[in-house]
Design a protein around this motif. Structure first.
Motif, PDB file in Angstrom:
ATOM      1  N   ASN A 100       0.741  -1.242  -0.006  1.00  0.00           N
ATOM      2  CA  ASN A 100      -0.054   0.078   0.068  1.00  0.00           C
ATOM      3  C   ASN A 100       0.875   1.364  -0.171  1.00  0.00           C
ATOM      4  OD1 ASN A 100       0.852   0.263   2.498  1.00  0.00           O
ATOM      5  ND2 ASN A 100      -1.053  -0.717   3.596  1.00  0.00           N
ATOM      6  N   PHE A 101       0.306   2.439  -0.134  1.00  0.00           N
ATOM      7  CA  PHE A 101       1.094   3.680  -0.156  1.00  0.00           C
ATOM      8  C   PHE A 101       2.161   3.757   0.598  1.00  0.00           C
ATOM      9  CE2 PHE A 101       1.663   8.179   0.250  1.00  0.00           C
ATOM     10  CZ  PHE A 101       2.182   8.609  -0.993  1.00  0.00           C
ATOM     11  N   GLU A 102       1.744   3.466   2.021  1.00  0.00           N
ATOM     12  CA  GLU A 102       2.593   3.848   3.301  1.00  0.00           C
ATOM     13  C   GLU A 102       3.613   2.615   3.077  1.00  0.00           C
ATOM     14  OE1 GLU A 102      -0.871   3.630   3.164  1.00  0.00           O
ATOM     15  OE2 GLU A 102      -1.341   5.496   4.409  1.00  0.00           O
ATOM     16  N   SER A 103       3.624   1.437   3.023  1.00  0.00           N
ATOM     17  CA  SER A 103       4.433   0.738   3.182  1.00  0.00           C
ATOM     18  C   SER A 103       5.476   0.868   1.826  1.00  0.00           C
ATOM     19  CB  SER A 103       3.976  -0.882   3.094  1.00  0.00           C
ATOM     20  OG  SER A 103       3.309  -1.182   1.978  1.00  0.00           O
ATOM     21  N   LYS A 143      -7.614   3.869  -4.104  1.00  0.00           N
ATOM     22  CA  LYS A 143      -8.392   4.919  -3.616  1.00  0.00           C
ATOM     23  C   LYS A 143      -7.965   6.322  -4.066  1.00  0.00           C
ATOM     24  CE  LYS A 143     -12.102   6.294  -0.386  1.00  0.00           C
ATOM     25  NZ  LYS A 143     -13.182   6.532  -1.080  1.00  0.00           N
ATOM     26  N   ASN A 144      -8.760   7.099  -4.798  1.00  0.00           N
ATOM     27  CA  ASN A 144      -8.175   8.517  -5.157  1.00  0.00           C
ATOM     28  C   ASN A 144      -8.539   9.505  -4.328  1.00  0.00           C
ATOM     29  OD1 ASN A 144      -7.195  10.234  -6.995  1.00  0.00           O
ATOM     30  ND2 ASN A 144      -8.547  10.428  -8.439  1.00  0.00           N
ATOM     31  N   THR A 145      -8.653   9.224  -3.123  1.00  0.00           N
ATOM     32  CA  THR A 145      -8.707  10.383  -2.173  1.00  0.00           C
ATOM     33  C   THR A 145      -7.683  10.443  -1.077  1.00  0.00           C
ATOM     34  OG1 THR A 145     -10.015   9.229  -1.026  1.00  0.00           O
ATOM     35  CG2 THR A 145     -10.924  10.587  -2.638  1.00  0.00           C
ATOM     36  N   ASN A 146      -7.543  11.569  -0.349  1.00  0.00           N
ATOM     37  CA  ASN A 146      -6.850  11.540   0.945  1.00  0.00           C
ATOM     38  C   ASN A 146      -5.246  11.543   0.525  1.00  0.00           C
ATOM     39  OD1 ASN A 146      -8.884  12.357   2.515  1.00  0.00           O
ATOM     40  ND2 ASN A 146      -9.343   9.795   2.654  1.00  0.00           N
ATOM     41  N   LEU A 147      -4.693  11.077  -0.564  1.00  0.00           N
ATOM     42  CA  LEU A 147      -3.465  10.983  -0.686  1.00  0.00           C
ATOM     43  C   LEU A 147      -2.613  12.474  -0.544  1.00  0.00           C
ATOM     44  CD1 LEU A 147      -2.673   8.414  -3.580  1.00  0.00           C
ATOM     45  CD2 LEU A 147      -2.222   8.364  -1.192  1.00  0.00           C
ATOM     46  N   ASP A 148      -3.416  13.435  -0.917  1.00  0.00           N
ATOM     47  CA  ASP A 148      -2.595  14.845  -0.965  1.00  0.00           C
ATOM     48  C   ASP A 148      -2.168  14.957   0.528  1.00  0.00           C
ATOM     49  OD1 ASP A 148      -2.438  16.021  -3.556  1.00  0.00           O
ATOM     50  OD2 ASP A 148      -4.792  16.158  -3.202  1.00  0.00           O
ATOM     51  N   ILE A 152       6.797  10.821  -5.008  1.00  0.00           N
ATOM     52  CA  ILE A 152       6.066  11.622  -6.176  1.00  0.00           C
ATOM     53  C   ILE A 152       5.314  10.259  -7.018  1.00  0.00           C
ATOM     54  CG2 ILE A 152       5.836  12.814  -8.191  1.00  0.00           C
ATOM     55  CD1 ILE A 152       7.673  14.886  -6.441  1.00  0.00           C
ATOM     56  N   VAL A 153       6.302   9.376  -7.414  1.00  0.00           N
ATOM     57  CA  VAL A 153       6.135   8.242  -8.126  1.00  0.00           C
ATOM     58  C   VAL A 153       4.887   7.631  -7.520  1.00  0.00           C
ATOM     59  CG1 VAL A 153       6.820   6.205  -9.298  1.00  0.00           C
ATOM     60  CG2 VAL A 153       8.181   8.120  -9.496  1.00  0.00           C
ATOM     61  N   HIS A 154       5.063   6.963  -6.382  1.00  0.00           N
ATOM     62  CA  HIS A 154       4.025   6.373  -5.740  1.00  0.00           C
ATOM     63  C   HIS A 154       2.522   7.297  -5.622  1.00  0.00           C
ATOM     64  CE1 HIS A 154       6.395   3.283  -4.921  1.00  0.00           C
ATOM     65  NE2 HIS A 154       7.130   3.643  -3.659  1.00  0.00           N
ATOM     66  N   PHE A 155       2.848   8.604  -5.525  1.00  0.00           N
ATOM     67  CA  PHE A 155       1.476   9.379  -5.312  1.00  0.00           C
ATOM     68  C   PHE A 155       0.657   9.250  -6.586  1.00  0.00           C
ATOM     69  CE2 PHE A 155      -0.634  13.459  -6.307  1.00  0.00           C
ATOM     70  CZ  PHE A 155      -1.311  13.495  -5.207  1.00  0.00           C
ATOM     71  N   TYR A 156       1.430   9.361  -7.657  1.00  0.00           N
ATOM     72  CA  TYR A 156       0.867   8.945  -9.066  1.00  0.00           C
ATOM     73  C   TYR A 156       0.471   7.711  -9.189  1.00  0.00           C
ATOM     74  CZ  TYR A 156       0.915  14.098  -9.682  1.00  0.00           C
ATOM     75  OH  TYR A 156       0.775  15.447  -9.196  1.00  0.00           O
ATOM     76  N   GLY A 157       1.224   6.947  -8.708  1.00  0.00           N
ATOM     77  CA  GLY A 157       0.993   5.409  -8.927  1.00  0.00           C
ATOM     78  C   GLY A 157      -0.383   4.573  -8.213  1.00  0.00           C
ATOM     79  N   PHE A 158      -0.556   5.223  -7.044  1.00  0.00           N
ATOM     80  CA  PHE A 158      -1.534   4.677  -6.161  1.00  0.00           C
ATOM     81  C   PHE A 158      -2.930   5.328  -6.569  1.00  0.00           C
ATOM     82  CE2 PHE A 158       1.914   2.767  -3.925  1.00  0.00           C
ATOM     83  CZ  PHE A 158       1.521   1.631  -3.537  1.00  0.00           C
ATOM     84  N   LYS A 159      -3.247   5.173  -7.725  1.00  0.00           N
ATOM     85  CA  LYS A 159      -4.683   5.303  -8.265  1.00  0.00           C
ATOM     86  C   LYS A 159      -5.076   4.606  -9.426  1.00  0.00           C
ATOM     87  CE  LYS A 159      -3.373  10.275  -7.282  1.00  0.00           C
ATOM     88  NZ  LYS A 159      -3.311  11.568  -7.844  1.00  0.00           N
ATOM     89  N   LEU A 160      -6.000   4.525  -9.859  1.00  0.00           N
ATOM     90  CA  LEU A 160      -6.518   3.917 -11.267  1.00  0.00           C
ATOM     91  C   LEU A 160      -5.670   4.734 -12.360  1.00  0.00           C
ATOM     92  CD1 LEU A 160     -10.149   2.877 -10.956  1.00  0.00           C
ATOM     93  CD2 LEU A 160      -8.054   1.608 -10.116  1.00  0.00           C
ATOM     94  N   GLN A 161      -5.043   4.313 -13.127  1.00  0.00           N
ATOM     95  CA  GLN A 161      -4.153   5.111 -14.033  1.00  0.00           C
ATOM     96  C   GLN A 161      -4.128   4.452 -15.453  1.00  0.00           C
ATOM     97  OE1 GLN A 161      -2.685   7.902 -14.399  1.00  0.00           O
ATOM     98  NE2 GLN A 161      -1.560   8.460 -12.323  1.00  0.00           N
ATOM     99  N   VAL A 162      -3.474   5.452 -16.336  1.00  0.00           N
ATOM    100  CA  VAL A 162      -2.681   4.551 -17.389  1.00  0.00           C
ATOM    101  C   VAL A 162      -1.455   5.140 -17.397  1.00  0.00           C
ATOM    102  CG1 VAL A 162      -5.179   4.604 -18.882  1.00  0.00           C
ATOM    103  CG2 VAL A 162      -3.645   6.647 -18.945  1.00  0.00           C
ATOM    104  N   GLN A 163      -0.552   4.382 -18.077  1.00  0.00           N
ATOM    105  CA  GLN A 163       1.004   4.663 -17.929  1.00  0.00           C
ATOM    106  C   GLN A 163       1.066   6.131 -18.686  1.00  0.00           C
ATOM    107  OE1 GLN A 163       3.518   1.452 -18.996  1.00  0.00           O
ATOM    108  NE2 GLN A 163       5.203   2.723 -19.303  1.00  0.00           N
ATOM    109  N   GLU A 164       0.444   6.324 -19.622  1.00  0.00           N
ATOM    110  CA  GLU A 164       0.835   7.399 -20.238  1.00  0.00           C
ATOM    111  C   GLU A 164       0.453   8.768 -19.630  1.00  0.00           C
ATOM    112  OE1 GLU A 164      -1.306   5.046 -21.499  1.00  0.00           O
ATOM    113  OE2 GLU A 164      -0.706   4.876 -23.834  1.00  0.00           O
ATOM    114  N   ARG A 165      -0.486   8.907 -18.927  1.00  0.00           N
ATOM    115  CA  ARG A 165      -0.965   9.932 -18.006  1.00  0.00           C
ATOM    116  C   ARG A 165      -0.150   9.915 -16.717  1.00  0.00           C
ATOM    117  NH1 ARG A 165      -6.167   8.496 -15.413  1.00  0.00           N
ATOM    118  NH2 ARG A 165      -6.759   8.372 -17.743  1.00  0.00           N
ATOM    119  N   LEU A 166       0.447   8.865 -16.068  1.00  0.00           N
ATOM    120  CA  LEU A 166       1.289   8.782 -15.155  1.00  0.00           C
ATOM    121  C   LEU A 166       2.520   9.426 -15.278  1.00  0.00           C
ATOM    122  CD1 LEU A 166       1.970   6.989 -12.384  1.00  0.00           C
ATOM    123  CD2 LEU A 166       2.873   5.449 -14.017  1.00  0.00           C
TER     124      LEU A 166
END
Lengths: 463, 463
Positions: free
Chosen positions: A192-195, A303-308, A379-393
């Motif tokens: 998960n994001f923290e670990s 989950k795409n919230t609270n990560l900020d 920063i990589v994890h911040f954008y990784g831990f969402k539903l993504q596509v690689q181009e947007r990431l």
């Protein structure tokens, strides 16, 4: 074990592509597909996603098709495959020994398969090796060993059960003196994001080696096993690390380590249970009872919230000192790079993981401070831990990094996508690279070449 | 280029296995399938085979199915695949540069494909790398690059045309700023019996690297090409060995070297021409005019007659001195081995090549003379240059060797089977090992283990 109704079954017909072809089934109207779609919409809403945004509109259908395709083995029969593919083949004409259709060991090695983990509904990869000793002066067509393995892989599975079912089915199907199965299985272990932040060396895979044997292979200490394993050398197979058959380990799936007390969203749990029903499984089967909890917990990592808030807490206080080996001077400016930052993410088109590495290169003029690896990793994890596509990431990482590093930034992302394996595609070795170039990197090919040259050769971490 | 009628098409339904499933077509009654079956029976008779023996009874049907499956791309449309798989994806929100859906290079690497050589009808392997630069703030689903590549691979092809067609189709289909395609192709180069004997180091593969580019990739010297190739490093790709686009080389296919004057059986030639028609191709298309000659000449390498005479002529006078490194003493007897003898053969179930290595171990008591490598190699070729199955080949080699070496013989055959790749199976990395044990090797596990231990790790020669 569950079983689906015989009759029509699912075709990978995405956008009208007929795989192998035939009259087009209106599978999109099948109640099982519709049921899974509804459940996936519930899950997406639970993730805080807008199910109407364009990238997600067809995700429920894609997930439904992948799951039906990935469990089509319930409807296939070994008999149909093996019957008619047994060929008469003589044994030795004279002398003492074994060869040909009477006693000569036959081994098919390195069959790439994937299966779905019954404990968490994620796909796992399997390198399958099958051996058998023919009897009755007949041998089976080699490709049938692969086809039969696929029947059992394309179900909700556990590695040991997969090995046992394959072994037993082959033993009876090809009337062998003995059958041996060795499976090397790799299960993704998404942190998960923290670990991921706290443990940059998180081991992303759980691996297990299981075996099963029948007839003359029933005894793991037999000489026939030794012969078989001798021909699997150099495949990281060590007799000592074979998982004991019938060992009491509950499960290899990393989801078993999840905290049981943390509550999960009931509506989402019911949605996953309904998916199990739509696949023809019984959600009350003992191995499946915890599956909805595991799947929902995996999913909620993205989950795409609270990560900020989390990003601020974890990262912005961690402007640690620059790692010294990242700097290369170039004119008055300095070139810095951070290579092989870990990436974990989830493909929004298929709700399947992708994972790999991110390389970031940038120029700082005198006066601008470079940043530490851990900030870039976060920063990589911040954008990784969402539903993504690689181009947007890739774009998001580039933009974010450039906002505080002065605008001359290049980002390369290399990743393996589970969705390129665990569906009709099955391109096991493929991987994807994306590039974002900002400022000077977009106009200066020499700067790009310089950065691309230092990217290490190893492909992204593979299971 | 030929095109098949739209409508029903072939499903890999061997023995009732429904791949992906759907209502079962009675494809066995399709006129195209029946036509190919008839032609294959003509070819088998021309090879001097008994078409009623059990291993060959279903070969015509298997060949017909494989060819129809392997050319199904004629009936598929890029539009159907790409349409609906274009996703809106923003470019940079600020700053100068390229990323995301506007200008960020996207590369999918290491897609394993196979295609059929239009010059000889044998399958060739393709490692495909595709890059594109998105425009119009949209990207395409990654798996679509693989699916589109497969449409063009599943036809009778030439590598350069395959690259060009894929490139052009993607360029228009995904409305890219530019598309780049790099293909690493490997074509098996089967020697004939005589050249295999005379040149034990016969290079079994012809390899070619072709590229195609559109839009910003049209210029091979452009910086975008340099960026793309930088991310394909470590794949044996060297810019210098890229086959020039539009080069005047007639064909890469080794069949072009065949002696043109040697007459071929007219009935067999007509049979191959009729197969081309059944695949929807025009046998008078310029690239296909010689194809029947090439295919028949390949096939006739495996004609099952006259080899005894050839074996005597080539081999039995060549009892050359023992290679010194093969000997390991063991009690009063001596243990000898010959490793990595080349194997070339043709699978009788699918009329597709298999190739690999043979390892032979044996004991000679004092007084019996060991034999030289070239005799054993010739025996391997003798049994290889026929329609075969690996299990039988293994037994035949073991029996023959034991007949003059005293009966304590062990044979291990490791081979890659084209039929495991160039059909619905597509198990690119898989390979098959078979073992024959005679005399002491059948009862003494220590003797077997000793021999198996010295077999080198390298897997059989791969394309």
């Amino acid at each position: 074990m569950g079983a689906l109704d015989e009759g029509h079954y699912y075709l990978e017909l995405e956008n009208g592509v007929k795989r192998g072809g035939c009259v087009e089934l209106s599978f999109e109207e099948e109640p099982e597909i519709l049921g899974i779609e509804d459940a996936v919409r519930v899950l997406l809403r639970g993730l805080g996603e807008d199910i109407d945004r364009e990238g997600l509109q067809k995700t429920p259908l894609r997930v439904a098709k992948a799951l039906r395709e990935g469990t089509r083995g319930y409807k296939q029969k070994v008999k149909d495959i093996v019957c008619g593919a047994l060929f008469p083949e003589a044994g030795l004409e004279s002398g003492v020994g074994h060869a040909g259709g009477a006693g000569g060991l036959v081994i098919v090695r390195d069959l790439d398969l994937f299966s779905y983990c019954e404990s968490c509904l994620f796909p796992f990869q399997v390198k399958c090796h099958v051996g058998y000793i023919p009897s009755g002066h007949q041998v089976v067509g080699l490709s049938k060993l692969s086809r039969v393995a696929d029947i059992f892989a394309k179900r909700l599975q556990d590695p040991q059960r997969l090995a046992n079912e394959l072994c037993t089915a082959l033993h009876h199907g090809i009337k062998a003196t003995g059958v041996a199965v060795v499976l090397q299985c790799s299960h993704i272990h998404l942190p998960n994001f923290e670990s991921a932040i706290l443990d940059p060396n998180h081991e992303g895979w759980v691996k297990i080696l299981v075996t099963s044997g029948s007839g003359v292979f029933e005894d793991e200490k037999s000489d026939t096993w030794t012969d078989f394993l001798s021909l699997l050398r150099f495949r990281d197979i060590n007799v000592d690390n074979i998982h004991s058959r019938g060992s009491s380990d509950k499960s290899w799936c990393p989801s078993h380590a999840f905290c049981k007390t943390e509550p999960a969203n009931k509506v989402m749990l019911n949605a996953v249970a309904s998916i199990l029903c739509s696949l023809g499984e019984d959600p009350l089967r003992k191995e499946l009872i915890e599956t909805p909890v595991h799947f929902v917990k995996w999913l909620m990592k993205f989950k795409n919230t609270n990560l900020d808030m989390k990003l601020n807490g974890f990262v912005l206080n961690r402007r640690d000192p620059l790692t010294s080996n990242g700097r290369l001077d170039h004119n008055e400016e300095h070139f810095y790079s951070e290579l092989n930052l870990s990436l974990w993410s989830q493909c929004e088109h298929h709700l399947l993981p992708f994972h790999g590495v991110v390389h970031i290169g940038y120029y700082c003029s005198n006066g601008v401070n470079p940043v530490g690896r851990s900030l870039l990793q976060s920063i990589v994890h911040f954008y990784g831990f969402k539903l993504q596509v690689q181009e947007r990431l890739t774009r998001q990482i580039a933009e974010t990094v450039s906002s505080f590093l002065g605008g001359d930034v290049m980002v390369v992302v290399e990743a393996n996508h589970t969705c390129m394996i665990a569906r009709g595609i099955e391109k096991f070795g493929s991987n994807t690279a994306t590039i974002g170039v900002l400022g000077r990197f977009s106009t200066d090919p020499v700067a790009r070449a310089k950065f691309l040259q230092i990217i290490p050769s190893s492909s992204p971490a593979q299971g």
